[in-house]
Design a protein around this motif. Structure first.
Motif, PDB file in Angstrom:
ATOM      1  N   UNK A 136      21.628  36.200  33.271  1.00 34.23           N
ATOM      2  CA  UNK A 136      21.377  34.762  33.443  1.00 34.23           C
ATOM      3  C   UNK A 136      20.567  34.496  34.706  1.00 34.23           C
ATOM      4  N   UNK A 137      20.953  35.094  35.827  1.00 43.21           N
ATOM      5  CA  UNK A 137      20.223  34.856  37.078  1.00 43.21           C
ATOM      6  C   UNK A 137      18.847  35.508  37.051  1.00 43.21           C
ATOM      7  N   UNK A 138      18.723  36.634  36.375  1.00 43.42           N
ATOM      8  CA  UNK A 138      17.424  37.302  36.250  1.00 43.42           C
ATOM      9  C   UNK A 138      16.444  36.400  35.493  1.00 43.42           C
ATOM     10  N   UNK A 139      16.890  35.849  34.376  1.00 41.60           N
ATOM     11  CA  UNK A 139      16.035  34.925  33.609  1.00 41.60           C
ATOM     12  C   UNK A 139      15.718  33.672  34.426  1.00 41.60           C
ATOM     13  N   UNK A 140      16.706  33.154  35.141  1.00 40.77           N
ATOM     14  CA  UNK A 140      16.516  31.955  35.976  1.00 40.77           C
ATOM     15  C   UNK A 140      15.457  32.222  37.048  1.00 40.77           C
ATOM     16  N   UNK A 141      15.532  33.376  37.666  1.00 42.23           N
ATOM     17  CA  UNK A 141      14.583  33.742  38.718  1.00 42.23           C
ATOM     18  C   UNK A 141      13.141  33.736  38.194  1.00 42.23           C
ATOM     19  N   UNK A 142      12.935  34.381  37.059  1.00 35.72           N
ATOM     20  CA  UNK A 142      11.564  34.460  36.539  1.00 35.72           C
ATOM     21  C   UNK A 142      11.101  33.147  35.919  1.00 35.72           C
ATOM     22  N   UNK A 143      12.029  32.338  35.419  1.00 37.34           N
ATOM     23  CA  UNK A 143      11.637  30.994  34.962  1.00 37.34           C
ATOM     24  C   UNK A 143      11.129  30.197  36.154  1.00 37.34           C
ATOM     25  N   UNK A 144      11.778  30.326  37.313  1.00 36.66           N
ATOM     26  CA  UNK A 144      11.326  29.627  38.526  1.00 36.66           C
ATOM     27  C   UNK A 144       9.940  30.113  38.942  1.00 36.66           C
ATOM     28  N   UNK A 145       9.701  31.405  38.839  1.00 39.14           N
ATOM     29  CA  UNK A 145       8.365  31.930  39.146  1.00 39.14           C
ATOM     30  C   UNK A 145       7.329  31.334  38.192  1.00 39.14           C
ATOM     31  N   UNK A 146       7.672  31.295  36.910  1.00 42.45           N
ATOM     32  CA  UNK A 146       6.751  30.730  35.920  1.00 42.45           C
ATOM     33  C   UNK A 146       6.444  29.275  36.254  1.00 42.45           C
ATOM     34  N   UNK A 147       7.462  28.516  36.591  1.00 39.80           N
ATOM     35  CA  UNK A 147       7.290  27.110  36.963  1.00 39.80           C
ATOM     36  C   UNK A 147       6.287  27.003  38.123  1.00 39.80           C
ATOM     37  N   UNK A 148       6.459  27.849  39.126  1.00 38.81           N
ATOM     38  CA  UNK A 148       5.568  27.831  40.293  1.00 38.81           C
ATOM     39  C   UNK A 148       4.147  28.210  39.911  1.00 38.81           C
ATOM     40  N   UNK A 149       3.972  29.249  39.096  1.00 33.27           N
ATOM     41  CA  UNK A 149       2.641  29.638  38.642  1.00 33.27           C
ATOM     42  C   UNK A 149       1.956  28.460  37.935  1.00 33.27           C
ATOM     43  N   UNK A 150       2.708  27.799  37.063  1.00 34.95           N
ATOM     44  CA  UNK A 150       2.116  26.684  36.312  1.00 34.95           C
ATOM     45  C   UNK A 150       1.756  25.528  37.233  1.00 34.95           C
ATOM     46  N   UNK A 151       2.612  25.241  38.206  1.00 34.62           N
ATOM     47  CA  UNK A 151       2.292  24.190  39.194  1.00 34.62           C
ATOM     48  C   UNK A 151       1.002  24.543  39.940  1.00 34.62           C
ATOM     49  N   UNK A 152       0.882  25.817  40.318  1.00 33.55           N
ATOM     50  CA  UNK A 152      -0.312  26.257  41.053  1.00 33.55           C
ATOM     51  C   UNK A 152      -1.581  26.107  40.214  1.00 33.55           C
ATOM     52  N   UNK A 153      -1.445  26.169  38.898  1.00 36.58           N
ATOM     53  CA  UNK A 153      -2.586  26.026  37.996  1.00 36.58           C
ATOM     54  C   UNK A 153      -2.827  24.570  37.587  1.00 36.58           C
ATOM     55  N   UNK A 154      -2.010  23.658  38.107  1.00 39.52           N
ATOM     56  CA  UNK A 154      -2.230  22.237  37.847  1.00 39.52           C
ATOM     57  C   UNK A 154      -1.602  21.700  36.573  1.00 39.52           C
ATOM     58  N   UNK A 155      -0.694  22.453  35.966  1.00 37.34           N
ATOM     59  CA  UNK A 155      -0.020  21.959  34.763  1.00 37.34           C
ATOM     60  C   UNK A 155       0.849  20.763  35.116  1.00 37.34           C
ATOM     61  N   UNK A 156       0.903  19.817  34.208  1.00 34.30           N
ATOM     62  CA  UNK A 156       1.728  18.625  34.408  1.00 34.30           C
ATOM     63  C   UNK A 156       3.150  18.936  33.982  1.00 34.30           C
ATOM     64  N   UNK A 157       3.911  19.470  34.921  1.00 40.46           N
ATOM     65  CA  UNK A 157       5.305  19.808  34.691  1.00 40.46           C
ATOM     66  C   UNK A 157       6.120  19.276  35.864  1.00 40.46           C
ATOM     67  N   UNK A 158       7.388  19.084  35.616  1.00 35.49           N
ATOM     68  CA  UNK A 158       8.269  18.585  36.681  1.00 35.49           C
ATOM     69  C   UNK A 158       9.654  19.181  36.475  1.00 35.49           C
ATOM     70  N   UNK A 159      10.571  18.801  37.353  1.00 34.72           N
ATOM     71  CA  UNK A 159      11.941  19.288  37.237  1.00 34.72           C
ATOM     72  C   UNK A 159      12.558  18.929  35.884  1.00 34.72           C
ATOM     73  N   UNK A 160      12.049  17.896  35.245  1.00 40.68           N
ATOM     74  CA  UNK A 160      12.584  17.497  33.928  1.00 40.68           C
ATOM     75  C   UNK A 160      12.297  18.550  32.853  1.00 40.68           C
ATOM     76  N   UNK A 161      11.311  19.405  33.127  1.00 43.58           N
ATOM     77  CA  UNK A 161      11.034  20.507  32.201  1.00 43.58           C
ATOM     78  C   UNK A 161      12.089  21.608  32.298  1.00 43.58           C
ATOM     79  N   UNK A 162      12.927  21.520  33.314  1.00 44.42           N
ATOM     80  CA  UNK A 162      13.952  22.543  33.540  1.00 44.42           C
ATOM     81  C   UNK A 162      15.337  22.097  33.092  1.00 44.42           C
ATOM     82  N   UNK A 163      15.484  20.826  32.743  1.00 38.96           N
ATOM     83  CA  UNK A 163      16.823  20.312  32.398  1.00 38.96           C
ATOM     84  C   UNK A 163      16.874  19.661  31.043  1.00 38.96           C
TER      85      UNK A 163
END
Length: 163
Positions: A136-163
């Motif tokens: 569970x924590x391993x998947x959570x860790x890499x999901x957070x990395x993915x979120x950051x990568x997408x933010x860096x690329x300008x994707x329109x995502x927010x914390x609501x995409x995580x909940x």
């Protein structure tokens, strides 16, 4: 003193893992494959490599906790890399979480709390409950990395995409 209900604990962890998988798959579906080669830094995974690793987590960690060899894990990773289509990648992760659920629900309370298995890369093992936390924590860790990568690329995502 209240006793711990092992099935409730197991169900909560599996529910969280499934949530992480669902939200990860939703993030993956937003990706333009034109961005697959994005790499935030030279010593980091590309976006595609990160996604391939993330989707492998449930299946590969399950194989590891079942004491599979490194060769078996590498074969799974190669199979995932064969078809980097978004549909196929999300199917891998969904299949993996289903396999984790089946395995964990098949364990008795005693096995969940006391059965220890050892990965090929360590000298010591962990009990199955700890493995479920690890997955569970391993998947959570890499999901957070993915979120950051997408933010860096300008994707329109927010914390609501995580909940």
């Amino acid at each position: 003193m209240q006793t711990v209900n092992v099935n409730e604990l197991k169900a909560l962890l599996l529910e969280e893992l499934e949530h992480i998988v669902n939200t990860s798959n939703n993030l993956i579906r937003k990706i333009s494959t034109d961005h697959w080669h994005f790499r935030p830094h030279q010593n980091m995974r590309s976006l595609l490599e990160l996604v391939e690793h993330l989707v492998s987590v449930p299946s590969s960690d399950l194989l590891i906790l079942k004491e599979s060899s490194e060769a078996v894990i590498r074969k799974l990773e190669a199979d995932i890399a064969e078809d980097p289509s978004i549909e196929k990648l999300t199917q891998w992760m969904t299949k993996g979480v289903y396999e984790v659920r089946s395995y964990m629900e098949g364990l008795t309370d005693e096995e969940f709390l006391r059965k220890s298995t050892k990965p090929f890369y360590l000298e010591h093992g962990s009990v199955q409950a700890k493995w479920l936390i690890e997955i569970t924590t391993h998947a959570q860790h890499h999901r957070a990395q993915l979120f950051t990568y997408l933010k860096m690329q300008g994707y329109e995502i927010s914390m609501f995409d995580l909940y």
